[in-house]
Design an enzyme around this catalytic site. Structure first.
Site, PDB file in Angstrom:
ATOM      1  N   ALA A  63       0.847  -1.190   0.000  1.00  0.00           N
ATOM      2  CA  ALA A  63       0.000   0.000   0.000  1.00  0.00           C
ATOM      3  C   ALA A  63       0.883   1.240   0.000  1.00  0.00           C
ATOM      4  O   ALA A  63       2.041   1.175   0.411  1.00  0.00           O
ATOM      5  CB  ALA A  63      -0.863  -0.008   1.253  1.00  0.00           C
ATOM      6  N   GLY A 103       0.461  -5.251   0.493  1.00  0.00           N
ATOM      7  CA  GLY A 103      -0.642  -5.303  -0.470  1.00  0.00           C
ATOM      8  C   GLY A 103      -0.203  -5.839  -1.825  1.00  0.00           C
ATOM      9  O   GLY A 103      -1.011  -6.424  -2.561  1.00  0.00           O
ATOM     10  N   GLU A 126       4.134  -5.543   7.148  1.00  0.00           N
ATOM     11  CA  GLU A 126       3.173  -4.685   7.850  1.00  0.00           C
ATOM     12  C   GLU A 126       3.432  -4.573   9.344  1.00  0.00           C
ATOM     13  O   GLU A 126       3.201  -3.526   9.949  1.00  0.00           O
ATOM     14  CB  GLU A 126       1.737  -5.202   7.633  1.00  0.00           C
ATOM     15  CG  GLU A 126       1.129  -4.845   6.291  1.00  0.00           C
ATOM     16  CD  GLU A 126       1.420  -5.875   5.219  1.00  0.00           C
ATOM     17  OE1 GLU A 126       2.371  -6.676   5.385  1.00  0.00           O
ATOM     18  OE2 GLU A 126       0.699  -5.890   4.207  1.00  0.00           O
TER      19      GLU A 126
HETATM   20  C1  3H9 Z   1       0.328  -2.549   3.237  1.00  0.00           C
HETATM   21  O1  3H9 Z   1       0.613  -2.982   2.166  1.00  0.00           O
HETATM   22  C2  3H9 Z   1      -1.013  -2.725   3.871  1.00  0.00           C
HETATM   23  C3  3H9 Z   1      -1.848  -3.788   3.204  1.00  0.00           C
HETATM   24  O2  3H9 Z   1      -1.601  -5.044   3.755  1.00  0.00           O
HETATM   25  C4  3H9 Z   1      -3.318  -3.601   3.462  1.00  0.00           C
HETATM   26  C5  3H9 Z   1      -4.030  -2.513   2.941  1.00  0.00           C
HETATM   27  C6  3H9 Z   1      -5.528  -2.546   3.251  1.00  0.00           C
HETATM   28  N1  3H9 Z   1       4.465   3.575   0.383  1.00  0.00           N
HETATM   29  O3  3H9 Z   1      13.070   2.190   1.061  1.00  0.00           O
HETATM   30  P1  3H9 Z   1      13.527   2.981  -0.096  1.00  0.00           P
HETATM   31  C7  3H9 Z   1       9.192   5.252  -0.689  1.00  0.00           C
HETATM   32  S1  3H9 Z   1       1.419  -1.625   4.172  1.00  0.00           S
HETATM   33  C8  3H9 Z   1       4.905   4.819   0.186  1.00  0.00           C
HETATM   34  O4  3H9 Z   1      14.546   4.025   0.125  1.00  0.00           O
HETATM   35  P2  3H9 Z   1      14.794   0.660  -1.239  1.00  0.00           P
HETATM   36  C9  3H9 Z   1      10.214   5.602   0.370  1.00  0.00           C
HETATM   37  O5  3H9 Z   1       9.673   6.428   1.358  1.00  0.00           O
HETATM   38  C10 3H9 Z   1       2.848  -1.514   3.151  1.00  0.00           C
HETATM   39  N2  3H9 Z   1       6.184   5.113  -0.073  1.00  0.00           N
HETATM   40  O6  3H9 Z   1      14.007   2.041  -1.299  1.00  0.00           O
HETATM   41  C11 3H9 Z   1      11.274   6.277  -0.443  1.00  0.00           C
HETATM   42  O7  3H9 Z   1      10.840   7.600  -0.710  1.00  0.00           O
HETATM   43  P3  3H9 Z   1      11.881   8.789  -0.890  1.00  0.00           P
HETATM   44  C12 3H9 Z   1       3.676  -2.724   3.192  1.00  0.00           C
HETATM   45  C13 3H9 Z   1       7.052   4.113  -0.108  1.00  0.00           C
HETATM   46  O8  3H9 Z   1      15.125   0.311  -2.640  1.00  0.00           O
HETATM   47  C14 3H9 Z   1      11.235   5.516  -1.769  1.00  0.00           C
HETATM   48  O9  3H9 Z   1       9.949   4.901  -1.826  1.00  0.00           O
HETATM   49  N3  3H9 Z   1       4.909  -2.513   2.449  1.00  0.00           N
HETATM   50  C15 3H9 Z   1       6.667   2.798   0.119  1.00  0.00           C
HETATM   51  O10 3H9 Z   1      15.886   0.733  -0.236  1.00  0.00           O
HETATM   52  C16 3H9 Z   1      12.284   4.458  -1.886  1.00  0.00           C
HETATM   53  O11 3H9 Z   1      12.229   3.608  -0.749  1.00  0.00           O
HETATM   54  C17 3H9 Z   1       6.034  -2.075   3.010  1.00  0.00           C
HETATM   55  O12 3H9 Z   1       6.096  -1.860   4.210  1.00  0.00           O
HETATM   56  C18 3H9 Z   1       5.304   2.541   0.366  1.00  0.00           C
HETATM   57  N4  3H9 Z   1       4.857   1.282   0.567  1.00  0.00           N
HETATM   58  O13 3H9 Z   1      13.753  -0.391  -0.673  1.00  0.00           O
HETATM   59  C19 3H9 Z   1       7.200  -1.894   2.091  1.00  0.00           C
HETATM   60  N5  3H9 Z   1       7.753   2.009   0.036  1.00  0.00           N
HETATM   61  O14 3H9 Z   1      12.708   8.408  -2.085  1.00  0.00           O
HETATM   62  C20 3H9 Z   1       7.942  -0.637   2.414  1.00  0.00           C
HETATM   63  C21 3H9 Z   1       8.787   2.809  -0.248  1.00  0.00           C
HETATM   64  O15 3H9 Z   1      11.030   9.981  -1.039  1.00  0.00           O
HETATM   65  N6  3H9 Z   1       9.052  -0.387   1.525  1.00  0.00           N
HETATM   66  N7  3H9 Z   1       8.377   4.085  -0.331  1.00  0.00           N
HETATM   67  O16 3H9 Z   1      12.686   8.764   0.369  1.00  0.00           O
HETATM   68  C22 3H9 Z   1      10.218  -1.033   1.619  1.00  0.00           C
HETATM   69  O17 3H9 Z   1      10.416  -1.914   2.422  1.00  0.00           O
HETATM   70  C23 3H9 Z   1      11.325  -0.570   0.718  1.00  0.00           C
HETATM   71  O18 3H9 Z   1      10.987   0.713   0.267  1.00  0.00           O
HETATM   72  C24 3H9 Z   1      11.595  -1.450  -0.522  1.00  0.00           C
HETATM   73  C25 3H9 Z   1      12.636  -0.738  -1.417  1.00  0.00           C
HETATM   74  C26 3H9 Z   1      12.173  -2.781  -0.046  1.00  0.00           C
HETATM   75  C27 3H9 Z   1      10.373  -1.664  -1.318  1.00  0.00           C
END
Ligand code: 3H9
Length: 684
Positions: A63, A103, A126
């Site tokens: 999400a 998500g 999450e």
């Molecule tokens: C969910 O899914 C709930 C559902 O179950 C249910 C719904 C009903 N959203 O980490 P990085 C941004 S909860 C918004 O440096 P990497 C981040 O802030 C979600 N923004 O890159 C950054 O912005 P900026 C469950 C996001 O290559 C940029 O993207 N998912 C999100 O080191 C780059 O991120 C997670 O918890 C997001 N979901 O790592 C996954 N994700 O450039 C969270 C990233 O402005 N994300 N951003 O600073 C991660 O774990 C890592 O970002 C990922 C990439 C591994 C994907």
């Protein structure tokens, strides 16, 4: 067609391609785009099956977390998305690269099939956001891999590599690296040719019962204290076992909704963004060059220097390690080796790897050996004259353009830099002990430190797996400066006769894994009194041979299992010192008073750091406290917590404390301002 969606047809396969950088988060626009893509292909008679894939570095990373600050979730919501994918009349294949998280993984589970490249990972992070998978993940995953395995995966929050996911039955086919699209298309052609029915995860029975849940709960029991999400996750899994699919989904949504509006999740989401913000320095743009760091010098092979060295070795960067005496050098090297061997004994490293890491160290006895390094990190005693002497020497030895860093934790970096003819190359790199473990690196910017030096060290922090927080020059920089209050006040209360256990308990109840008194014993009282002038309570402990946990006795006594018990000898030292200082006894303070006394001045000092420009932003202070001092994540850090209680309450509390205990509690101007304006420290 929306900006993020491309639909195309390859043979008889319809492709839904989403491009929403950086991580294809499932924002409202992206959810709508996927639904639209599926609609387009389902309406096209030439299409027999559909592949969903993403452009850029990853499949959907979950999400869009930022949208959770603006509830309610807009339509089309996640339920609409999952239902559309799952009820598609044509088979749908998720083609996964990068990370299918939250998500994103849930969408993949709602598809009929999943194809992934080996480098891909799938998972539910999450729990780290104080949430649970709220789009069917808690109901579909146990139907694929069993209740226990699903709960384990969801509670751990750790992504699973594609090969493991394939073994578990989550991924149907592994594609060759770089050949995801063509493999997914061929796979989709096969399943279309075989004809309906295509499998749906929801139709499967849940394997494993409530007993499995109990076992996994026990495995993760440490994760539950203070956090709300783990308990809710367990309830959602119980629902998967006990309820039919649709009802289970509804229960999951209910539980997700409770978490979404919880303080804990708001705090953890704040920390997620805060950690990613620290590396951004407003006046240092992408145009500032990052200098290559190929070889590092570390001065001092003691506890700090050794730990710092290990960080570079693990990043594959050779280290010239300098000590003054052969014996100290040998001891330092032996300690590093012992640490690695311990890791190897646990099976987390091979002995070949240990040898390889050790071969990256060049042990030397003279600073002259640092002539060709790109960066020097000085980690000797906290003594300004020694540090200045070393920096003066480095000035004559190191090549032009080498970065000269000090690991000082309290001293004036500008004073240290003044010992050189090149203060623009001098910077602070403040590691936290144990330096090979603690994830924080305070990067201290001196009055004259060059931009490329800051940019390089901020980047380097990532290379050695640390989170950098930029700090200005002041006594203690950010983390030590704010947390010193907690130590000072706890000592004061000890002298007033407040039981040690009560002080520690109040902080345990707040969420710290370790109370302040136990922490002092762990750090070592001798380390803490080093450089102190005059008689101090901790000095008296050290003089009595009570140096902390390492000597089996400090404020507490410790048995072989490091279990703490109260000590008569310690009580006498405390009593004698209280008499010496003439502190009035006040042993019966309320837990609330103790809590405010320990924590309010920390927030107040954070406010002063902001006023003085020592910290760039409130969220940086939160990250420093969380990563440097294990401040409980579910409170969001001291400044976020300050916002939670509100500036007006904080101000009143500080004024009361100031009245009783003096100027250590005088409210910062920023606290007064926010209280008047109804403002917050953290504004995102
Ligand atoms: C969910 O899914 C709930 C559902 O179950 C249910 C719904 C009903 N959203 O980490 P990085 C941004 S909860 C918004 O440096 P990497 C981040 O802030 C979600 N923004 O890159 C950054 O912005 P900026 C469950 C996001 O290559 C940029 O993207 N998912 C999100 O080191 C780059 O991120 C997670 O918890 C997001 N979901 O790592 C996954 N994700 O450039 C969270 C990233 O402005 N994300 N951003 O600073 C991660 O774990 C890592 O970002 C990922 C990439 C591994 C994907």
């Amino acid at each position: 067609m929306s900006e993020v969606l491309t639909t195309r047809v390859a043979g008889n396969i319809g492709i839904v391609e989403i491009a929403s950088p950086p991580v294809n988060a499932l924002s409202t626009a992206v959810r709508a785009a996927v639904i639209e893509g599926l609609r387009v292909h389902n309406a096209d008679d030439a299409v027999a099956a559909i592949v969903i894939l993403c452009a850029g570095r990853t499949f959907f990373a979950g999400a869009d977390i930022a949208e959770f600050d603006h509830l309610p979730i807009k339509q089309p919501d996640f339920d609409a998305l999952m239902t559309t994918a799952e009820s598609s009349p044509k088979p749908v294949v998720a083609a996964i690269h990068g990370t299918a998280l939250g998500g994103g993984f849930e969408l993949a589970l709602a598809c009929n099939y999943r194809v992934a490249v080996p480098s891909a990972k799938v998972g539910f992070p999450e729990v780290h956001l104080g949430l649970l998978p709220g789009a069917g993940g808690t109901q579909r995953l146990p139907r694929l891999i069993g209740t226990g395995a699903a709960l384990d995966l969801i509670l751990s929050g750790k992504p699973v590599p594609a090969a493991k996911a394939a073994e578990m039955g989550v991924v149907d086919l592994l594609a060759e690296e770089g050949k995801l699209e063509e493999t997914a298309i061929a796979f989709a052609q096969d399943v279309a040719a075989k004809g309906a029915p295509w499998p749906k995860v929801r139709d499967r029975a849940v394997a494993g019962g409530l007993d499995e849940i109990e076992a996994i709960k026990a495995k993760h029991k440490r994760q539950f204290k203070g956090f709300k999400a783990p308990g809710h996750i367990v309830q959602a899994l119980e629902a998967a076992v006990t309820l039919p699919f649709e009802e289970g989904l509804r229960r999951e949504q209910e539980l997700f909704g409770e978490l979404l509006i919880s303080r804990e999740s708001a705090a953890q989401r704040h920390v997620f963004f805060a950690q990613r913000l620290t590396a951004k320095v407003p006046d240092i743009g992408k145009d500032v060059p990052i200098l290559p760091i190929r070889k590092v010098g570390v001065i001092g092979a003691g506890t700090m220097g050794g730990g710092i060295t290990m960080n570079f070795l693990q990043a594959g960067v050779p280290v010239t390690l300098v000590e003054m005496k052969q014996e100290a050098l040998d001891r330092g090297i032996a300690t590093i080796r012992k640490n690695y061997e311990r890791t190897a004994a646990k099976g987390r490293m091979t002995m070949e790897q240990v040898d390889k890491l050790m071969s990256l160290i060049d042990p030397v006895l003279s600073l002259d050996a640092l002539a060709d390094v790109d960066l020097v990190v000085e980690a000797v005693f906290e003594e300004i004259s020694i540090k200045k002497d070393i920096f003066g020497q480095l000035d004559g030895i190191c090549r032009e353009g080498a970065i000269l860093a000090s690991n000082t934790s309290f001293l004036d970096l500008d004073d240290i830099a003044s010992a050189t003819s090149r203060p623009e190359w001098v910077v602070g790199m403040h590691f936290f002990s144990p330096a090979n473990v603690m994830p924080l690196l305070e990067v201290v910017r001196g009055a004259k430190t060059g931009k490329e030096v800051i940019a390089t060290v901020m980047k380097l922090a990532g290379t050695i797996r640390k989170t950098p927080v930029l700090a200005g020059v002041c006594h203690g920089f950010i983390a030590n400066r704010i947390m010193e209050h907690l130590i000072v006040q706890s000592q004061q209360m000890v002298l007033e006769g407040v039981p040690l256990r009560t002080i520690d308990k109040v902080m345990n109840d707040y969420g710290f894994a370790m109370g302040p008194i136990a922490m002092l014993d762990l750090i070592g009282l001798d380390v803490l009194v080093h450089g102190a002038s005059g008689r101090t309570l901790m000095g008296d402990f050290v003089a009595a041979g009570r140096r902390g946990q390492k000597t089996g006795k400090g404020f507490y006594d410790y048995d072989a299992d490091r279990k703490a018990t109260l000590s008569d000898e310690a009580a006498k030292i405390i009593g004698d010192f209280a008499t010496y200082t003439g502190i009035a006894p006040d042993p019966g303070q309320s837990e609330e008073n103790i809590r405010q006394r320990l924590l309010y001045p920390v927030v107040n000092e954070g406010a002063k750091c902001l006023e003085e420009g020592i910290a760039l932003r409130a969220s940086d202070i939160d990250v420093a406290a969380i990563l440097g001092y294990n401040w409980p994540v579910f409170t969001g850090g001291p400044m976020f917590w300050g916002d939670t209680i509100g500036a007006a309450t904080l101000l009143q509390g500080l004024k009361d404390l100031e009245g009783r205990y003096g100027s250590a509690f005088t409210p910062a101007a920023l606290v007064q301002k926010l209280a008047t304006e109804g403002g917050r420290f953290v504004n995102r």
